[in-house]
Write a protein that holds these residues in place. Structure first.
Motif: not given
Length: 342
Positions: A124, A140, A157-158, A160-163, A323, A326, A328, A342
């Motif tokens: 990441q 994105p 997508r952001s 912390l939003d990884l695919e 992180k 957030q 996190d 992930w």
């Protein structure tokens, strides 16, 4: 058992010390309010004589390097320990002995300073290395992440939003570079040497097999076999006489496989902000191919500077910054992992 701490209040600004020790580079970085203030890396040349990274030697070298590297990072950033808001470390994936050195050092500092601890996924962080410098992509975006151990196409997508939408089913692109380099008799690490020789070679001199893998996944094991069988058929002295052309042809084949899948990912998602990351993103052939594809297809392309392509703590720091925003955090009993999903 979870360890709960009462963190001390420092200031409204955010200063993070990050540590990277997943393989054979010991690195430390200081991030201030989302900007990298320092980034130092200690490399390990001891592995060259063995043709690859020796885990035990790597972990021992991390133990020797981590204190001076952290001190350098703090000094260059003019950062006092009292101003640090959080300590970040690479939690996974990587060599478990190497990860343990960085994790235990980070935990000790977080405990002594009464600040939060942030665990970061190494892959990441490679993706988010594209956010360090300007101009940076907006979300994105797609990122082709290529290294010695991984080859992935990631939809971001952001922060912390990884695919992961595509990945290798066997060997990684970096492994293909290093192992074909070994077949050519080049020393470890061979990937950069292939890139160097390829600059004076003909990329169309020789043809090698390209795998037919469906959708967005990759495969490089067949390419290595193709190179092996081709070289076995040649006369003595062939490699020395054709080394630049062989390197250029191998590099062209690997890069072509990568770019084809990236084009397919753009077609399927409609996203035209495209990045590369990871150690292989330092390859000049791949960097040029991405630029050419961007100009041809109307993509906005982004490539990290060389400093942020290979393993480095700056990418850990920028990920940890998002992180931190957030909240996190991980507990002090959170351990590293050689592999992580992930």
């Amino acid at each position: 058992m979870q360890t709960h701490l009462k963190y001390r209040v420092i200031s409204s600004s955010i200063t993070i010390l990050a540590i990277e020790s997943s393989c054979d580079e010991t690195s430390a970085s200081v991030c201030k309010d989302g900007k990298i203030a320092s980034n130092f890396i200690a490399n390990q040349s001891v592995h060259e004589q063995y043709g690859g990274v020796v885990p035990e030697l790597a972990s021992r070298a991390h133990m020797q390097n981590i204190v001076p590297v952290v001190q350098q990072a703090l000094s260059a950033a003019n950062c006092q320990l009292s101003s640090i808001n959080a300590i970040a470390f690479t939690q996974a994936p990587g060599l478990i002995g190497s990860l343990l050195v960085g994790a235990q050092f980070a935990k000790s500092m977080a405990l002594s300073l009464h600040v939060p601890l942030i665990g970061v996924h190494h892959m990441q962080a490679h993706v988010l290395a594209n956010l360090i410098m300007e101009p940076s992509p907006s979300f994105p975006f797609l990122c082709l992440t290529v290294s010695g151990g991984h080859t992935q196409i990631v939809l971001a997508r952001s922060p912390l939003d990884l695919e992961v939408i595509g990945e290798t089913i066997d060997d990684a692109a970096g492994e293909a570079f290093d192992k074909t380099a070994k077949l050519l008799g080049l020393p470890y690490p061979g990937g950069p040497l292939i890139d160097q020789y390829a600059k004076t070679g003909n990329p169309k001199a020789f043809s090698f097999a390209e795998p037919k893998i469906p959708e967005l996944n990759f495969s490089f094991s067949g390419l290595k076999t193709s190179v092996l069988y081709f070289l076995q058929k040649q006369q003595p002295g062939f490699i020395q006489d054709h080394l630049p052309d062989l390197c250029a042809s191998i590099q062209f084949t690997i890069v072509n496989i990568l770019i084809k899948k990236l084009k397919l990912a753009v077609q399927q998602t409609g996203i035209k902000q495209v990045c590369i990351a990871g150690g292989v993103s330092a390859n000049s052939g791949l960097r040029q191919a991405l630029k050419d594809a961007g100009q041809k297809h109307g993509w906005q392309t982004y490539v990290p500077s060389f400093e942020y392509c290979t393993d480095n703590a700056a990418m850990i720091a920028i990920t940890a910054y998002h992180k931190y925003l957030q909240k996190d955090f991980v507990d002090l009993d959170a351990g590293p992992s050689a592999r992580a999903i992930w």
